[in-house]
Design a protein around this motif. Structure first.
Motif, PDB file in Angstrom:
ATOM      1  N   LEU A 149      -6.353  -6.256   2.430  1.00  0.00           N
ATOM      2  CA  LEU A 149      -5.125  -5.615   1.833  1.00  0.00           C
ATOM      3  C   LEU A 149      -4.076  -6.317   2.720  1.00  0.00           C
ATOM      4  O   LEU A 149      -4.238  -6.531   3.835  1.00  0.00           O
ATOM      5  CB  LEU A 149      -5.094  -4.075   2.257  1.00  0.00           C
ATOM      6  N   ALA A 150      -2.912  -6.604   1.917  1.00  0.00           N
ATOM      7  CA  ALA A 150      -1.587  -6.876   2.923  1.00  0.00           C
ATOM      8  C   ALA A 150      -0.560  -6.395   2.671  1.00  0.00           C
ATOM      9  O   ALA A 150      -0.319  -5.755   1.809  1.00  0.00           O
ATOM     10  CB  ALA A 150      -0.988  -8.383   2.040  1.00  0.00           C
ATOM     11  N   GLU A 151      -0.059  -6.103   4.040  1.00  0.00           N
ATOM     12  CA  GLU A 151       1.095  -5.073   4.249  1.00  0.00           C
ATOM     13  C   GLU A 151       2.107  -5.898   4.928  1.00  0.00           C
ATOM     14  O   GLU A 151       2.110  -7.180   5.239  1.00  0.00           O
ATOM     15  CB  GLU A 151       0.978  -3.804   4.989  1.00  0.00           C
ATOM     16  N   ALA A 152       3.525  -5.186   5.166  1.00  0.00           N
ATOM     17  CA  ALA A 152       4.642  -5.915   5.601  1.00  0.00           C
ATOM     18  C   ALA A 152       4.491  -6.124   7.045  1.00  0.00           C
ATOM     19  O   ALA A 152       5.194  -7.056   7.577  1.00  0.00           O
ATOM     20  CB  ALA A 152       5.887  -5.024   5.507  1.00  0.00           C
TER      21      ALA A 152
ATOM     22  N   VAL B  33      -3.766 -14.437  -0.666  1.00  0.00           N
ATOM     23  CA  VAL B  33      -3.823 -15.277  -1.863  1.00  0.00           C
ATOM     24  C   VAL B  33      -4.835 -16.144  -1.589  1.00  0.00           C
ATOM     25  O   VAL B  33      -5.608 -16.724  -2.502  1.00  0.00           O
ATOM     26  CB  VAL B  33      -2.489 -15.705  -2.260  1.00  0.00           C
ATOM     27  N   ASN B  34      -4.856 -16.999  -0.381  1.00  0.00           N
ATOM     28  CA  ASN B  34      -5.845 -18.167  -0.289  1.00  0.00           C
ATOM     29  C   ASN B  34      -7.319 -17.673   0.138  1.00  0.00           C
ATOM     30  O   ASN B  34      -8.052 -18.542   0.290  1.00  0.00           O
ATOM     31  CB  ASN B  34      -5.255 -18.888   0.853  1.00  0.00           C
ATOM     32  N   ASP B  35      -7.541 -16.512   0.324  1.00  0.00           N
ATOM     33  CA  ASP B  35      -8.764 -15.990   0.931  1.00  0.00           C
ATOM     34  C   ASP B  35      -9.855 -16.114  -0.422  1.00  0.00           C
ATOM     35  O   ASP B  35      -9.909 -15.654  -1.177  1.00  0.00           O
ATOM     36  CB  ASP B  35      -8.993 -14.541   0.990  1.00  0.00           C
ATOM     37  N   PRO B  36     -10.941 -16.759   0.065  1.00  0.00           N
ATOM     38  CA  PRO B  36     -11.978 -17.249  -0.971  1.00  0.00           C
ATOM     39  C   PRO B  36     -12.507 -16.034  -1.627  1.00  0.00           C
ATOM     40  O   PRO B  36     -13.150 -16.036  -2.560  1.00  0.00           O
ATOM     41  CB  PRO B  36     -12.901 -18.146  -0.563  1.00  0.00           C
ATOM     42  N   GLU B  37     -12.714 -14.837  -0.843  1.00  0.00           N
ATOM     43  CA  GLU B  37     -13.498 -13.601  -1.347  1.00  0.00           C
ATOM     44  C   GLU B  37     -12.394 -12.966  -2.210  1.00  0.00           C
ATOM     45  O   GLU B  37     -13.047 -11.849  -2.865  1.00  0.00           O
ATOM     46  CB  GLU B  37     -13.781 -12.748  -0.288  1.00  0.00           C
ATOM     47  N   VAL B  38     -11.052 -13.227  -2.257  1.00  0.00           N
ATOM     48  CA  VAL B  38     -10.212 -12.439  -3.272  1.00  0.00           C
ATOM     49  C   VAL B  38     -10.079 -13.256  -4.474  1.00  0.00           C
ATOM     50  O   VAL B  38      -9.796 -14.415  -4.576  1.00  0.00           O
ATOM     51  CB  VAL B  38      -8.759 -12.541  -2.479  1.00  0.00           C
ATOM     52  N   GLU B  39     -10.691 -12.313  -5.726  1.00  0.00           N
ATOM     53  CA  GLU B  39     -10.872 -13.139  -6.728  1.00  0.00           C
ATOM     54  C   GLU B  39      -9.630 -12.680  -7.864  1.00  0.00           C
ATOM     55  O   GLU B  39      -9.355 -13.160  -9.034  1.00  0.00           O
ATOM     56  CB  GLU B  39     -12.320 -12.869  -7.212  1.00  0.00           C
ATOM     57  N   LEU B  40      -9.147 -11.547  -7.560  1.00  0.00           N
ATOM     58  CA  LEU B  40      -7.828 -11.142  -8.167  1.00  0.00           C
ATOM     59  C   LEU B  40      -6.823 -10.377  -7.227  1.00  0.00           C
ATOM     60  O   LEU B  40      -7.227  -9.675  -6.258  1.00  0.00           O
ATOM     61  CB  LEU B  40      -8.412  -9.807  -8.787  1.00  0.00           C
ATOM     62  N   VAL B  41      -5.539 -10.999  -7.499  1.00  0.00           N
ATOM     63  CA  VAL B  41      -4.396 -10.767  -6.740  1.00  0.00           C
ATOM     64  C   VAL B  41      -3.666  -9.490  -7.222  1.00  0.00           C
ATOM     65  O   VAL B  41      -3.185  -9.462  -8.602  1.00  0.00           O
ATOM     66  CB  VAL B  41      -3.626 -11.848  -6.454  1.00  0.00           C
ATOM     67  N   ASP B  42      -3.572  -8.354  -6.924  1.00  0.00           N
ATOM     68  CA  ASP B  42      -2.770  -7.138  -7.289  1.00  0.00           C
ATOM     69  C   ASP B  42      -1.589  -7.000  -6.416  1.00  0.00           C
ATOM     70  O   ASP B  42      -1.464  -6.899  -5.128  1.00  0.00           O
ATOM     71  CB  ASP B  42      -3.562  -5.983  -7.241  1.00  0.00           C
ATOM     72  N   ILE B  43      -0.448  -7.087  -7.258  1.00  0.00           N
ATOM     73  CA  ILE B  43       1.112  -6.988  -6.408  1.00  0.00           C
ATOM     74  C   ILE B  43       1.496  -5.533  -6.630  1.00  0.00           C
ATOM     75  O   ILE B  43       2.056  -5.405  -7.813  1.00  0.00           O
ATOM     76  CB  ILE B  43       1.820  -7.989  -7.011  1.00  0.00           C
ATOM     77  N   THR B  44       1.476  -4.696  -5.658  1.00  0.00           N
ATOM     78  CA  THR B  44       2.349  -3.687  -5.694  1.00  0.00           C
ATOM     79  C   THR B  44       3.303  -3.509  -4.524  1.00  0.00           C
ATOM     80  O   THR B  44       3.715  -2.508  -4.103  1.00  0.00           O
ATOM     81  CB  THR B  44       1.279  -2.335  -5.625  1.00  0.00           C
TER      82      THR B  44
ATOM     83  N   SER C  28       0.847  -1.078  -0.064  1.00  0.00           N
ATOM     84  CA  SER C  28       0.079   0.081   0.033  1.00  0.00           C
ATOM     85  C   SER C  28       0.875   1.200   0.126  1.00  0.00           C
ATOM     86  O   SER C  28       0.518   2.243   0.577  1.00  0.00           O
ATOM     87  CB  SER C  28      -0.671  -0.069   1.233  1.00  0.00           C
ATOM     88  N   GLY C  29       2.111   1.066  -0.649  1.00  0.00           N
ATOM     89  CA  GLY C  29       2.746   2.359  -0.866  1.00  0.00           C
ATOM     90  C   GLY C  29       2.151   3.223  -1.835  1.00  0.00           C
ATOM     91  O   GLY C  29       1.092   3.260  -2.063  1.00  0.00           O
TER      92      GLY C  29
END
Ligand SMILES: NC(=O)c1ccc[n+]([C@@H]2O[C@H](COP(=O)([O-])OP(=O)(O)OC[C@H]3O[C@@H](n4cnc5c(N)ncnc54)[C@H](O)[C@@H]3O)[C@@H](O)[C@H]2O)c1
Length: 252
Positions: free
Chosen positions: A40-43, A68-79, A11-12
């Motif tokens: 949202l995933a952070e460090a 990544v494994n969460d069933p409600e997450v349907e698209l993984v965005d890597i920033t 989330s930078g």
């Protein structure tokens, strides 16, 4: 309207841009799916909690595999920083989830190939964050080139220059960390290379030089403690394209 659950890692600067775009895209464009900011995933947990609150994600984690494994997450965005692109993308592809990964795709050619091969064999949709390629001006330039309107291309000159590290007192960041895929070539050179490929075609031969202008930088803003910089501040190279065109590219 149908929705798609977004999981954002990082989330930078760019994570905030992506989150902002997800929040507004369905109001601005005629899109088939409305993004829902799911996780949202952070460090670390503090950063994750605060970023999820300010960017309005439903949930947060300090452990990206959970996202990544969460069933409600349907698209993984890597920033997240460059060295994390490959492991996160491979994990998402293994779950059959589409991946939007920031540039540069990976830190080595081998890493990039594993990502390409995994997405192709899984049939998963992917996109790399080469945002300039989506710019209508660049798309028009490509149409002009491809239409033959300006004839055969013999020479290409591409410069991507930014001044955000031009100040010697600009502090050390992960952009300068070799272990995290730092340096001007990876950071902004990747943009001009993608543009050269988009407009001219694949490159087949290159020769160049890299230099570190500021070999030390303050560890943090106003710090007297200095840290050695081992990556390039600028890269210049000559290039030949498969179609015979030659040129110069520069990242600074
Ligand atoms: N397309 C573009 O024009 C553009 C512009 C800037 C950056 N980028 C790319 O976006 C990516 C991020 O760049 P940035 O400028 O936002 O950097 P940044 O340092 O501002 O943000 C990176 C974020 O990732 C977080 N992070 C680090 N380790 C993590 C982990 N293990 N799990 C989850 N989050 C973690 C950091 O805490 C930080 O908030 C890079 O790959 C960069 O090349 C693209």
């Amino acid at each position: 309207m149908k929705t798609i659950g977004i999981g954002l890692v990082g989330s930078g600067f760019m994570g905030r841009c992506h989150a902002n775009a997800y929040s507004s895209v369905a109001g601005l464009f005629d899109v088939p799916l409305k993004p829902k900011l799911k996780m949202l995933a952070e460090a670390n947990p503090e950063l994750a909690k605060e970023a999820a609150r300010s960017l309005q994600f439903e949930r947060f984690t300090a452990d990206w595999p959970e996202l990544v494994n969460d069933p409600e997450v349907e698209l993984v965005d890597i920033t997240a920083p460059n060295h994390l692109h490959q492991p996160i993308a491979l994990a998402a592809i293994a779950k059959g989830k589409p991946v939007y990964c920031e540039k540069p795709l990976a830190c080595t050619l081998e890493e990039a190939k594993t990502m390409r091969d995994a997405s192709e064999s899984a049939g998963v949709a992917t996109l790399v964050g080469y945002n300039y390629l989506q710019n209508p001006m660049i798309q028009t330039a490509r149409e002009i080139v491809q239409s033959g309107e300006i004839g055969e291309l013999f020479s290409f000159r591409g410069v991507h220059a930014e001044d955000f590290m031009a100040d010697a007192q600009a502090p050390y960041t992960n952009r300068l960390d070799a272990e995290q895929g730092g340096g001007a070539l990876y950071d902004i050179g990747s943009h001009i290379i993608s543009l050269a490929r988009f407009l001219v075609g694949p490159l087949c031969e290159v020769m160049g030089m890299q230099s570190t202008v500021f070999t030390e930088r303050p560890e943090a803003t106003n710090s007297k403690q200095m840290k050695t910089v081992k990556v390039d501040d600028q890269t210049h190279f000559l290039a030949r394209f498969e179609n015979g065109c030659s040129g110069t590219l520069e990242a600074s």
